[in-house]
Write an enzyme that holds these catalytic residues in place. Structure first.
Site, PDB file in Angstrom:
ATOM      1  N   THR A  72     -62.287 -13.358  49.639  1.00 31.23           N
ATOM      2  CA  THR A  72     -63.266 -12.471  49.068  1.00 31.23           C
ATOM      3  C   THR A  72     -62.464 -11.664  48.373  1.00 31.23           C
ATOM      4  O   THR A  72     -62.556 -12.575  47.416  1.00 31.23           O
ATOM      5  CB  THR A  72     -63.532 -11.672  50.461  1.00 31.23           C
ATOM      6  OG1 THR A  72     -62.492 -11.204  51.375  1.00 31.23           O
ATOM      7  CG2 THR A  72     -63.929 -12.363  51.483  1.00 31.23           C
ATOM      8  N   LYS A  86     -58.062 -17.176  55.876  1.00 33.15           N
ATOM      9  CA  LYS A  86     -58.603 -15.682  54.692  1.00 33.15           C
ATOM     10  C   LYS A  86     -58.298 -14.458  54.800  1.00 33.15           C
ATOM     11  O   LYS A  86     -58.169 -14.763  56.346  1.00 33.15           O
ATOM     12  CB  LYS A  86     -60.064 -15.313  53.989  1.00 33.15           C
ATOM     13  CG  LYS A  86     -61.251 -15.578  54.712  1.00 33.15           C
ATOM     14  CD  LYS A  86     -62.563 -14.773  54.269  1.00 33.15           C
ATOM     15  CE  LYS A  86     -62.097 -13.302  53.289  1.00 33.15           C
ATOM     16  NZ  LYS A  86     -61.698 -12.416  54.148  1.00 33.15           N
ATOM     17  N   THR A 100     -61.562  -9.393  56.831  1.00 37.16           N
ATOM     18  CA  THR A 100     -62.484 -10.246  57.655  1.00 37.16           C
ATOM     19  C   THR A 100     -60.971 -11.576  58.053  1.00 37.16           C
ATOM     20  O   THR A 100     -60.673 -12.130  56.679  1.00 37.16           O
ATOM     21  CB  THR A 100     -63.672 -10.842  57.399  1.00 37.16           C
ATOM     22  OG1 THR A 100     -64.289  -9.796  57.431  1.00 37.16           O
ATOM     23  CG2 THR A 100     -63.825 -11.721  58.374  1.00 37.16           C
ATOM     24  N   GLU A 134     -53.942  -5.343  51.996  1.00 35.61           N
ATOM     25  CA  GLU A 134     -54.573  -5.195  51.098  1.00 35.61           C
ATOM     26  C   GLU A 134     -54.017  -3.874  50.564  1.00 35.61           C
ATOM     27  O   GLU A 134     -53.250  -3.351  51.745  1.00 35.61           O
ATOM     28  CB  GLU A 134     -55.804  -4.117  51.824  1.00 35.61           C
ATOM     29  CG  GLU A 134     -57.539  -4.892  51.853  1.00 35.61           C
ATOM     30  CD  GLU A 134     -58.823  -3.826  51.976  1.00 35.61           C
ATOM     31  OE1 GLU A 134     -59.653  -4.651  51.935  1.00 35.61           O
ATOM     32  OE2 GLU A 134     -58.649  -3.414  52.814  1.00 35.61           O
ATOM     33  N   ASN A 170     -60.055   0.693  49.185  1.00 38.04           N
ATOM     34  CA  ASN A 170     -60.613   1.215  50.579  1.00 38.04           C
ATOM     35  C   ASN A 170     -61.793   2.288  50.631  1.00 38.04           C
ATOM     36  O   ASN A 170     -62.429   2.223  51.052  1.00 38.04           O
ATOM     37  CB  ASN A 170     -60.489   0.776  52.039  1.00 38.04           C
ATOM     38  CG  ASN A 170     -59.521  -0.294  52.142  1.00 38.04           C
ATOM     39  OD1 ASN A 170     -60.842  -1.435  52.643  1.00 38.04           O
ATOM     40  ND2 ASN A 170     -58.500  -0.774  52.777  1.00 38.04           N
TER      41      ASN A 170
END
Lengths: 408, 408
Positions: free
Chosen positions: B158, B184, B195, B281, B403
Site C-alpha cells: 500500500t 507488506k 495491515t 510509518e 496518520n
C-alpha cells in the site's frame, strides 16, 4: 456518583486551602530555572485522617516508597512536594533523601517524620539536590498561609502550561463542608516522563477509613480514567486529607453524609483529571471516549482505553478525520467481548457505523464537528449494561517535539 | 532456533516463487491510483499442505473470516490478494464479496473455492469494488509465472516504500529445499490502519501438521514480536504453503528435517518482520529491544513490548536521547516481575543503569551512538533465564503527518 449531586456544589476560590484547617506555603528553592517556585508544603494543624493511592509502576520512586510507609497509619500532618527532580532510580541514596524531606518538614512543624508525606516530580535518575530541597521546605513551612493554595499549585508544576486547582462547597445537615484540590500533569523540567500528582483536602470530619474509601472510589473513575500517552509514571500519587475543621460528627465509610462528601471529592478529582488532559503534552484536542453496552464496566473501560491509547486514533483526531475504522480496530483488539455485527460508533456527534457496517455521512459536517476543541467519541457494543468514560487528548507534532528534544 | 543453522541458508532471488511448484501473477485492477498493480494471485499446482495464522482482532475483516474457514482443511491451492481496500466493517456484503474473490480464483484455476485463501489490505469500512477485484483475479491467474514473485510482492504494497521479499535454500539429505516469502507492512492508500500480510512458500514436503507447527513457532517469535504503533489490524494474516515439489519423504511435525525447515521458515519470517519495521510509518530508526534475565520468556516479552510501545521511549530515540529513565518506567509498568534494585539498562551500547541506579556516562558518546540508524536497547532484569527480543521503530513527526492527514 449521582450527577444530580453536582448541582449542590458551589465553586469557591482557594484550592487546597479553601477547606478550613489547611495552610500552604511555596518557595523557589533553586530546582527550577528562572527563580520559579518549586517546593511546596501543605499542612493541617495536627495529624488528620488521610489516605493516598500511588503509582502501580514497580519501579516506584523513593518518595512513593517512603510515603507508602507513612500513610499506612491513616493519618498525616503535612505533605512536602518538590518539582524539578523525581528522585526515581536513585537507589539507596534516594530513600535517604526522601526521608530527609520528611524529617525537615517534621522539624519545621513540630511533628513526627512519619506524619509527613513526601512527593517529587521531574527528571528521573538524577540524585535529588537534597540540601536545596530541605532548605526550601523550611522556608515554605515558615511561609504557611491559609490562602497559600494557589502558590502551592504553581510550585508543583513542571511544564504544565497552567496551574490546576479547584474547590467546591456543599451544605449538609446545616453545615458547610469544603473540598479543595490541586494537581500537576504531564510535563518536565528536562524531557522525561509525565508525572501526575494530586492533593485533595476537605474540612469534613472523615474517619481514616472514610478517607480511604472516598479516595479510592473517586480515583478509580477519574485519575485512573485518563491517558495522555499510555505511560505510567514512577511518581504518581494522589493524597486526600480531612481536617474535620468544619465540625460535626465523624463521618464513617457509609451513610448519606459519606455519599455527599464522596460525590464532592469525586467531582474535584474529575475536574482535576480533566484539567490534566486539557494540558496534555502537545494536546490540541480534548477527547471524551464513552463506551456503553459492554458486558461489564471492566470491559467498557478496556475498550475505552484501547481507543484512547491508539496512536492511529489520536493522530486521526489531530488531523480532523472521523476515521471510525480505527475506533473499530481498537475496540476489536481491546480484549473486551465484542460482537462486530452489533458495533455502533458515533464520532464527534456523527453516526458513522451501525451493526458493524459503515453509514454514509456528510464529510463536511464531520470536518466541522472535528474542528471543535472538545470531541466525544461514543461506542455502543450492544451487549450489556457496562459503561465507562475515559478522557484523553490527541497525538500531535508538538508531542513528538516536546518529548524528542534532547534533555540538555 | 539454533542461530548456527542460519549459516546453512543461502539467499536466492525469486521471493515466493523461488521454491519449486509455485507461480504468481499480478495486475493493476484499478484499486490503486496511477495504474499500479493491486491484485495478485499466488498458486501451487494442486492443493498443497498449508497453514495460516490470522489477526486476533475481534473485528476481523471479511477475508479473514472466509480464509479461516478455508484453511481449516490444512490444504490450499492458491491465495488471491487485493490492496487498496481492506473489506473490513463491510457487513454481510463484505462476506459475499470475499467469497466472490475465492470463487473467481477457483474458476480461473479449476479448483474448489474452499481451496482458495483470500486477503485484502487498505481502507476500512468502504465496500469492496468486487467487479474490479474479480476481473483482476482472472487476469492475474492468466498471467501466472514461475518468476512472478517480485511482481506479487509489489502488488500487495500500500504505502510501503519498498517491496519486501526474501528466499533462502538449504541442503538436507542430498536435496535442496527452498523457502520464500513476501510481506507488506504499515501503510495505506488513504490514512487508515497498518495491515500486515505475509505469505511464505516452500517446496519441502511438509505435512499439514508440520506446516501448522512450523508457522506458529516462527510467527510467535517474528511477526508477533514487532510493533510499529501498538495497533492490531483487522486484516493481519500469515500463510505458509508447502508444495513438496523438491521431493523426498513427507516431513512431519518433528525430527531433524522438520527442525531444519522450521529454522529456515523462522529465518524468512524474521527477515520479513524486520523489513516491515524498517519500513514503519515515518520511522527514522530501527530499534531492537532485548530483555533478558526475566523470570520467564512471557515476562521478558511483556517488558520488551512495554518499552517498544512507549511513546515516550520512541520519541526519545527519535530525538537521539539515551533517556533510560523511560525504559525503567516502561519495564516497571509492564506487568513483568521486576526488582527495581537489580535493573540494568544498556542503551545503544552505553551502560546507563545498574542495580536500578544511574551510571555516569559520556553524553557525547551517547549522542554519537544514538545517531546510528540501528539502535539496540538491552535490559537485564537479573531475575531468571527468560529472554525476548522485540523490534520496533521510533515515533516521529512523519508518523503524525502520515496518520493525521485527512483521508481525502
Amino acid at each position: 456518583m449521582d450527577p444530580l449531586l453536582e448541582i449542590l456544589f458551589r465553586p469557591v476560590d482557594g484550592g487546597v486551602t479553601a477547606p478550613r484547617g489547611f495552610r500552604a506555603g511555596a518557595v523557589a528553592a533553586g530546582l527550577k530555572k528562572g527563580g520559579r517556585a518549586d517546593v511546596a508544603v501543605l499542612a493541617a494543624e495536627t495529624a488528620v485522617p488521610a489516605a493516598a493511592v500511588f503509582t502501580t509502576n514497580l519501579v516506584a520512586a523513593a518518595p512513593v516508597v517512603v510515603s507508602r510507609e507513612h500513610i499506612a497509619a491513616g493519618r498525616c500532618r503535612a505533605v512536602a512536594v518538590n518539582a524539578g527532580n523525581a528522585n526515581a532510580c536513585t537507589g539507596a541514596q534516594g530513600l535517604v533523601d526522601a526521608r530527609a524531606m520528611a524529617s525537615a518538614t517534621a522539624r519545621a512543624l513540630g511533628c513526627a517524620p512519619g506524619e509527613v508525606i513526601v512527593s517529587s516530580t521531574g527528571v528521573i535518575g538524577v540524585p535529588l539536590p537534597v540540601a536545596l530541597v530541605t532548605s526550601g521546605i523550611e522556608a515554605a513551612a515558615t511561609a504557611l498561609s491559609a490562602d497559600g493554595g494557589s502558590s502551592a499549585a504553581e510550585a508543583i508544576m513542571t511544564t504544565d502550561t497552567f496551574a490546576k486547582e479547584i474547590a467546591v462547597t456543599l451544605e449538609l445537615g446545616g453545615r458547610t463542608y469544603t473540598v479543595g484540590g490541586m494537581a500537576k500533569g504531564s510535563g518536565m523540567i528536562q524531557p522525561n516522563m509525565a508525572t501526575m500528582l494530586a492533593f485533595v483536602t476537605t474540612d469534613a470530619p472523615l474517619t481514616p477509613e472514610a478517607c480511604d474509601a472516598v479516595l479510592r472510589a473517586a480515583v478509580d473513575r477519574t485519575f485512573n480514567r485518563i491517558s495522555i500517552d499510555s505511560d505510567t509514571s514512577t511518581n504518581d500519587m494522589c493524597l486526600l486529607m480531612a481536617s474535620g475543621a468544619a465540625g460535626g460528627e465523624p463521618i464513617g465509610a457509609s451513610g448519606p453524609a459519606f455519599e455527599a462528601i464522596a460525590a464532592a471529592v469525586h467531582h474535584v478529582c474529575g475536574e482535576l483529571a480533566r484539567l490534566i488532559v486539557r494540558d496534555g503534552e502537545g494536546a490540541s484536542k480534548f477527547i471524551e471516549v464513552v463506551v456503553r453496552g459492554a458486558e461489564s464496566e471492566a470491559d467498557a473501560t478496556r475498550a475505552a482505553f484501547a481507543i484512547a491509547n491508539s496512536p492511529l486514533f489520536k493522530t486521526a483526531v489531530f488531523g480532523g478525520d472521523a476515521n471510525w475504522g480505527r475506533v473499530a480496530m481498537a475496540v476489536g483488539k481491546s480484549g473486551a467481548r465484542v460482537d462486530p455485527d452489533r458495533l455502533e460508533i458515533v464520532f464527534a456527534g456523527i453516526p458513522t457505523c451501525v451493526n458493524g457496517t459503515a453509514l454514509l455521512f456528510d464529510e463536511q459536517a464531520a470536518a466541522a464537528a472535528l474542528a471543535q476543541r472538545d470531541i466525544v467519541v461514543l461506542v455502543d457494543l450492544h451487549l450489556g449494561a457496562g459503561t465507562s468514560t475515559v478522557w484523553t487528548c490527541d497525538l500531535t507534532y508538538d508531542y513528538v517535539r516536546i518529548n524528542g528534544d534532547y534533555r540538555s
